[in-house]
Design an enzyme around this catalytic site. Structure first.
Site, mmCIF file in Angstrom:
data_model
loop_
_atom_site.group_PDB
_atom_site.id
_atom_site.type_symbol
_atom_site.label_atom_id
_atom_site.label_comp_id
_atom_site.label_asym_id
_atom_site.label_seq_id
_atom_site.Cartn_x
_atom_site.Cartn_y
_atom_site.Cartn_z
ATOM 1 N N TYR A 61 -10.647 -6.568 10.449
ATOM 2 C CA TYR A 61 -9.901 -6.328 11.693
ATOM 3 C C TYR A 61 -9.728 -7.678 12.440
ATOM 4 C CZ TYR A 61 -10.663 -1.485 10.634
ATOM 5 O OH TYR A 61 -10.749 -0.181 10.503
ATOM 6 N N GLU A 102 0.564 -1.081 -0.090
ATOM 7 C CA GLU A 102 -0.016 0.100 0.032
ATOM 8 C C GLU A 102 0.747 1.252 -0.043
ATOM 9 O OE1 GLU A 102 -3.558 0.570 2.917
ATOM 10 O OE2 GLU A 102 -2.052 2.064 3.560
#
Length: 285
Positions: A146, A16
């Site tokens: 998560y 990323e």
């Protein structure tokens, strides 16, 4: 793809980047991408500012990834501040740039947005955004997840139900928020199986290369900090180069253990540092 040295299977390797705050720093991110391109990642994701503040830069960087680097681009998109009109505009822009993959997120409330505006937003959750993207056209949609539950979720089961809803709406891949304890990830993976969530799973790894980096990262991800990592930070609190190397080595150990446990996707949060990404890549191939 990289080969898992323990199982012989192929693993997707991705990373990323984020848009620079200043327009005149765009050249630097392109240099970073040129350096990462040499690693032949399966895709590179590019983040999106709060409320769409970096949407133009996100599209420009995603286009560079897709059309200059010849690497699959994954453009982040947030629901906060989005309207059906602006969503169509941004999807059309990505479509013109041949960017076909989107990471759909709720996003955080921008500082300039009032509570009244935040509560009245057209797209309240990532699931609402996913519906809008699916209605527009044929994009491959990813979602965040998560391992230790979303910080705002009341419990793990609620978090998993919402995640299952996103996958049922058309999400085909999941990228975890950063985590520092692999056991928490393995437990999360078991929970995905329990809920019948079969989307491709990419483990998000954040190399902690600066002492002050951890506080911000944990507040955003809700991740717990193992004693081993907190001890490293204490040990190298006044040794920046030592902290950089220790943080990279910690991330490498995480990836190595994930490979032993049959992970199929590794996603590196680069913080726009191509050299850090390269060190991890070369250590695990």
């Amino acid at each position: 793809m990289i080969q898992n040295k323990y199982t012989g299977e192929e693993i997707e390797f991705s990373c990323e980047v984020f848009p620079p705050k200043r327009d005149d720093d765009m050249y630097e991110i392109f240099q970073t991408l040129d350096a990462i391109e040499d690693l032949k990642p399966d895709f590179i994701s590019v983040t999106y500012g709060a409320g769409g503040s970096n949407s133009k830069k996100t599209a420009k960087i995603a286009s560079y990834i897709q059309n200059v680097c010849d690497v699959e681009a994954l453009a982040h998109m947030t629901a906060v501040g989005m309207t059906s009109e602006s969503l169509d505009e941004r999807l059309q822009e990505l479509q013109k740039k041949a960017v076909r993959r989107i990471l759909a997120l709720r996003g955080d409330k921008p500082r300039a947005m009032s509570e009244e505006e935040f509560e009245a937003r057209e797209y309240r959750y990532a699931s609402d955004l996913i519906k809008g993207i699916k209605a527009f056209g044929d994009f491959r949609i990813a979602a965040a997840c998560y391992p230790e539950k979303h910080p705002e979720s009341p419990d793990v089961e609620t978090d998993l139900r919402f995640l299952k809803e996103k996958c049922d709406l058309g999400v085909s891949e999941l990228i975890t928020q950063m985590f520092f304890d692999n056991e928490k990830f393995y437990r999360f993976r078991e929970n995905l199986d329990r809920y019948g969530i079969a989307a491709e799973l990419h483990a998000g790894i954040m190399p902690i290369t600066k002492v002050n980096q951890l506080g911000t990262s944990v507040s955003l991800s809700g991740s717990s900090v193992p004693t081993e990592l907190s001890n490293l930070i204490a040990k190298y609190s006044e040794n920046p180069e030592g902290m950089r190397q220790a943080g990279i080595e910690y991330a490498i150990r995480q990836v190595d253990d994930l490979m032993k446990h049959g992970i199929r996707g590794i996603h590196i949060y680069t913080m726009n540092k191509a050299d850090v990404t390269r060190e991890i890549y070369q250590a695990v191939i």
